[in-house]
Design a protein around this motif. Structure first.
Motif, mmCIF file in Angstrom:
data_model
loop_
_atom_site.group_PDB
_atom_site.id
_atom_site.type_symbol
_atom_site.label_atom_id
_atom_site.label_comp_id
_atom_site.label_asym_id
_atom_site.label_seq_id
_atom_site.Cartn_x
_atom_site.Cartn_y
_atom_site.Cartn_z
ATOM 1 N N SER A 233 -42.717 -0.061 -1.294
ATOM 2 C CA SER A 233 -41.295 0.208 -1.480
ATOM 3 C C SER A 233 -40.664 0.574 -0.153
ATOM 4 C CB SER A 233 -41.102 1.351 -2.478
ATOM 5 O OG SER A 233 -41.608 0.999 -3.750
ATOM 6 N N VAL A 234 -39.541 -0.060 0.144
ATOM 7 C CA VAL A 234 -38.802 0.227 1.377
ATOM 8 C C VAL A 234 -37.319 0.212 1.073
ATOM 9 C CG1 VAL A 234 -40.538 -0.716 2.940
ATOM 10 C CG2 VAL A 234 -38.729 -2.193 2.065
ATOM 11 N N GLN A 235 -36.544 0.737 2.002
ATOM 12 C CA GLN A 235 -35.094 0.662 1.873
ATOM 13 C C GLN A 235 -34.602 -0.621 2.537
ATOM 14 O OE1 GLN A 235 -33.562 4.400 3.425
ATOM 15 N NE2 GLN A 235 -33.499 5.216 1.336
ATOM 16 N N GLY B 76 -35.425 -2.437 6.056
ATOM 17 C CA GLY B 76 -36.780 -2.107 6.472
ATOM 18 C C GLY B 76 -37.669 -3.332 6.586
ATOM 19 N N SER B 77 -38.935 -3.079 6.904
ATOM 20 C CA SER B 77 -39.903 -4.161 7.113
ATOM 21 C C SER B 77 -41.188 -3.892 6.347
ATOM 22 C CB SER B 77 -40.229 -4.279 8.608
ATOM 23 O OG SER B 77 -39.087 -4.558 9.362
ATOM 24 N N LEU B 78 -41.864 -4.962 5.992
ATOM 25 C CA LEU B 78 -43.194 -4.885 5.388
ATOM 26 C C LEU B 78 -44.015 -6.067 5.879
ATOM 27 C CD1 LEU B 78 -42.592 -3.990 1.605
ATOM 28 C CD2 LEU B 78 -43.796 -2.575 3.290
ATOM 29 N N VAL C 219 -37.359 -3.309 -2.779
ATOM 30 C CA VAL C 219 -36.406 -2.947 -1.732
ATOM 31 C C VAL C 219 -35.225 -2.255 -2.395
ATOM 32 C CG1 VAL C 219 -35.024 -3.754 0.202
ATOM 33 C CG2 VAL C 219 -37.131 -4.966 -0.428
#
Length: 129
Positions: free
Chosen positions: A10-12, A15-17, A127
């Motif tokens: 989980s990211v905002q 952001g990056s993954l 996201v």
């Protein structure tokens, strides 16, 4: 044969993954190795596909310029770097290897050829806005 994805989370927004897929038990020469995703309640779509042999790539329109696919032949891994993530990137992401040798990443990603493939179990990307 086995495909195992990792790296979801989980990211905002913004952001990056980095996703990774470890592939074992398959001879990948001539095959297309791919990332697909399926958002909640929607159809599966091709995100990015790469020829294992030629490294030719294809990206879905919505991810161009934000995602980057690569493969490591020594490690038999497929990676997906995702940057500037948006809420609409939220989905289950799957790694896939086509069963027939077309060696056309564009056609496989756009689901214009036989979609019979080996699939991983998926990794969730969420996201938040």
């Amino acid at each position: 044969e086995q495909l195992v994805e990792s790296g979801g989370g989980s990211v905002q927004e913004g952001g990056s993954l980095n996703l990774s897929c470890k592939i074992t038990g398959l001879n990948l020469d001539g095959h297309v190795v791919s990332w697909f995703r399926q958002p909640p309640g929607k159809e599966r779509e091709g995100v990015s596909c790469i020829s294992w042999s030629s490294k030719s790539t294809y990206y879905g329109v919505s991810v161009r310029g934000r995602f980057s696919v690569s493969r490591d032949t020594a490690k038999s891994t497929l990676d997906l770097q995702m940057t500037n993530l948006k809420a609409e990137d939220t989905a289950m992401y799957y790694c896939a290897v086509d069963r027939e040798i077309f060696d056309r990443p564009d056609l496989f990603c756009r689901q214009l050829v036989n979609q019979d493939a080996y699939w991983g179990q998926g990794t969730q990307v969420t996201v938040s806005s």
